[in-house]
Design a protein around this motif. Structure first.
Motif, PDB file in Angstrom:
ATOM      1  N   SER A 118      12.102   6.265   7.903  1.00  9.95           N
ATOM      2  CA  SER A 118      13.301   6.988   8.326  1.00  9.95           C
ATOM      3  C   SER A 118      14.077   6.180   9.349  1.00  9.95           C
ATOM      4  N   ALA A 119      15.404   6.283   9.273  1.00 13.44           N
ATOM      5  CA  ALA A 119      16.292   5.649  10.250  1.00 13.44           C
ATOM      6  C   ALA A 119      17.323   6.680  10.689  1.00 13.44           C
ATOM      7  N   ALA A 120      18.125   6.289  11.655  1.00 10.49           N
ATOM      8  CA  ALA A 120      19.102   7.231  12.188  1.00 10.49           C
ATOM      9  C   ALA A 120      20.110   7.654  11.135  1.00 10.49           C
ATOM     10  N   ASP A 121      20.424   6.744  10.226  1.00 10.12           N
ATOM     11  CA  ASP A 121      21.441   7.042   9.216  1.00 10.12           C
ATOM     12  C   ASP A 121      20.852   7.345   7.838  1.00 10.12           C
ATOM     13  N   GLY A 122      19.562   7.660   7.777  1.00  6.66           N
ATOM     14  CA  GLY A 122      18.966   7.987   6.482  1.00  6.66           C
ATOM     15  C   GLY A 122      17.588   7.357   6.331  1.00  6.66           C
ATOM     16  N   LEU A 123      17.312   6.841   5.154  1.00  2.18           N
ATOM     17  CA  LEU A 123      16.043   6.210   4.849  1.00  2.18           C
ATOM     18  C   LEU A 123      16.273   4.739   4.498  1.00  2.18           C
ATOM     19  N   THR A 124      15.281   3.914   4.859  1.00  2.00           N
ATOM     20  CA  THR A 124      15.328   2.494   4.531  1.00  2.00           C
ATOM     21  C   THR A 124      14.111   2.149   3.681  1.00  2.00           C
ATOM     22  N   LEU A 125      14.363   1.514   2.549  1.00  2.00           N
ATOM     23  CA  LEU A 125      13.286   1.043   1.688  1.00  2.00           C
ATOM     24  C   LEU A 125      13.209  -0.475   1.827  1.00  2.00           C
ATOM     25  N   THR A 126      12.108  -0.952   2.404  1.00  2.00           N
ATOM     26  CA  THR A 126      11.877  -2.390   2.551  1.00  2.00           C
ATOM     27  C   THR A 126      10.983  -2.843   1.409  1.00  2.00           C
ATOM     28  N   VAL A 127      11.482  -3.810   0.617  1.00  2.00           N
ATOM     29  CA  VAL A 127      10.748  -4.232  -0.572  1.00  2.00           C
ATOM     30  C   VAL A 127      10.384  -5.710  -0.460  1.00  2.00           C
ATOM     31  N   ALA A 128       9.421  -6.114  -1.293  1.00  2.00           N
ATOM     32  CA  ALA A 128       9.057  -7.528  -1.444  1.00  2.00           C
ATOM     33  C   ALA A 128       9.130  -7.838  -2.935  1.00  2.00           C
ATOM     34  N   THR A 129      10.303  -8.254  -3.397  1.00  2.00           N
ATOM     35  CA  THR A 129      10.451  -8.516  -4.829  1.00  2.00           C
ATOM     36  C   THR A 129       9.527  -9.634  -5.288  1.00  2.00           C
ATOM     37  N   ALA A 130       9.117 -10.519  -4.358  1.00  2.00           N
ATOM     38  CA  ALA A 130       8.203 -11.592  -4.727  1.00  2.00           C
ATOM     39  C   ALA A 130       6.867 -11.044  -5.212  1.00  2.00           C
ATOM     40  N   ALA A 131       6.461  -9.868  -4.745  1.00  2.00           N
ATOM     41  CA  ALA A 131       5.201  -9.275  -5.173  1.00  2.00           C
ATOM     42  C   ALA A 131       5.276  -8.728  -6.581  1.00  2.00           C
ATOM     43  N   GLY A 132       6.474  -8.478  -7.075  1.00  3.14           N
ATOM     44  CA  GLY A 132       6.649  -7.954  -8.428  1.00  3.14           C
ATOM     45  C   GLY A 132       8.032  -7.356  -8.592  1.00  3.14           C
ATOM     46  N   PRO A 133       8.980  -8.120  -9.144  1.00  6.49           N
ATOM     47  CA  PRO A 133      10.342  -7.597  -9.315  1.00  6.49           C
ATOM     48  C   PRO A 133      10.387  -6.298 -10.113  1.00  6.49           C
ATOM     49  N   THR A 134       9.522  -6.167 -11.114  1.00  4.83           N
ATOM     50  CA  THR A 134       9.522  -4.944 -11.921  1.00  4.83           C
ATOM     51  C   THR A 134       9.131  -3.743 -11.074  1.00  4.83           C
ATOM     52  N   ALA A 135       8.110  -3.916 -10.238  1.00  2.77           N
ATOM     53  CA  ALA A 135       7.638  -2.798  -9.415  1.00  2.77           C
ATOM     54  C   ALA A 135       8.673  -2.396  -8.381  1.00  2.77           C
TER      55      ALA A 135
END
Length: 357
Positions: A118-135
């Motif tokens: 959660s952040a002040a302006d909503g939600l933040t999704l932090t991803v690691a595409t290197a671990a699997g772009p499909t996922a």
């Protein structure tokens, strides 16, 4: 070594090399035609089963990949993020962490594909595409739909991006497949050339050393191709070389160990385990969470799956992220050496010295 004459196991003449590639006619029939047909039916049936298994495994595993319990990091007590993830079950599942820093660290080390905070302006999704772009793509899409339904803004940040020269993340998989195939073909080729069972533990050690050299050269070639050759990766090539050698060595030792007990039948078993089941079990561009349950379990220990995971960890994530994956491959190596040594002790025959005149 097994299957060769004493004192000649290390010599190959030019005539033998030429003869190995010379077409040979079918020998004159020694059995009635009916018995010959029966004798040939067994190998053909075995080949049929391998082909059918190959089709069933690949189509069954990859015909309709769907996300199932894809892990997403979340902070304990973050009710907004927890509620949004709960609404996406069973496609996604929450993995709890004590703080946003811990969740972010898990993403940067490849322990989870993404983290929702959660952040002040909503939600933040932090991803690691290197671990699997499909996922990560699927996770972001699923959470975006859920966030719109809940009226919560969602932003996405890529903390560990995949290399732009490999946007779909296929290079780790194909590099691992090449190393596994080259490795087990090395083990099979050596068994065909020298005999499946070494005569003594000393000769078994020489054979293992030969497979290590083969794995070293194969890993070096693979590293040079994806590094300086194609310019896909430029970072941590020494680590990639070490990972590739471990993977190829494990595959070569496994092939040698299986053939030491089962001879030609072992070749079929190797193909069944490594190719027919192992390749679809690795998932290709799909992470294990997108595979049917049976193949998700295979991914945890099969050589192609472990190899692809190891390559990704070495290239994109900090040192130590690949420790358990490398440890599993080391277990493959140790177990295969033990099986090969046992076959040498049980089935091998020491070379008797020629009696003096």
């Amino acid at each position: 070594m097994g299957g060769t004459q004493p004192g000649r196991w290390w010599r190959i003449t030019g005539q033998e090399i030429v003869g190995a590639f010379r077409p040979r006619r079918e020998p004159p029939p020694l059995l009635p035609l009916r018995r010959g047909i029966v004798a040939g039916a067994g190998p053909l049936l075995l080949a049929l089963l391998v082909g059918v298994g190959f089709i069933a495994a690949f189509v069954g595993a990859l015909h309709n990949p769907k996300p199932h319990h894809v892990p997403v990091g979340v902070v304990r007590g973050d009710q907004t993020a927890q509620a949004l993830l709960a609404a996406t079950a069973p496609q996604l599942r929450a993995v709890d962490y004590d703080s946003p820093a811990d969740a972010d660290d898990a993403v940067r080390r490849g322990h989870v594909y993404s983290a929702l905070t959660s952040a002040a302006d909503g939600l933040t999704l932090t991803v690691a595409t290197a671990a699997g772009p499909t996922a990560t793509t699927a996770t972001a899409a699923i959470l975006a739909v859920a966030a719109r339904g809940a009226g919560v803004p969602l932003s996405v940040t890529d903390a560990v991006p995949v290399n732009p020269d490999d946007p779909r993340g296929v290079v780790p998989f194909y590099l691992a497949i090449g190393l596994v195939i080259g490795g087990y073909f090395g083990g099979i080729a050596l068994s065909l050339a020298l005999g499946t069972v070494p005569r003594t533990l000393g000769r078994a050690g020489v054979r293992i050393a030969g497979l290590a050299v083969h794995a070293l050269l194969l890993a070096l070639a693979g590293t040079l191709i994806v590094g300086p050759g194609l310019g896909i990766w430029h970072q941590n090539l020494f680590g990639l070389f070490g990972a590739g050698m471990l993977l190829a060595f494990a595959a070569a030792l496994f092939a040698a160990a299986v053939q030491s007990w089962l001879a030609r039948v072992g070749t079929t078993l190797i193909i069944l385990l490594v190719v027919v089941l192992g390749n679809p079990g690795s998932g290709g561009i799909y992470p294990p969470e997108f595979l049917p349950g049976f193949f998700r379990g295979i991914h945890e220990w099969d050589l192609p799956g472990l190899g692809a995971d190891l390559v990704r960890s070495v290239i994109y994530f900090p040192a130590g992220s690949a420790a358990w994956t490398a440890g599993k491959l080391a277990i493959w190596c140790v177990a295969s050496v033990a099986v090969l040594a046992a076959a040498t002790l049980v089935l091998g025959r020491p070379v008797s010295p020629k009696p003096k005149p």
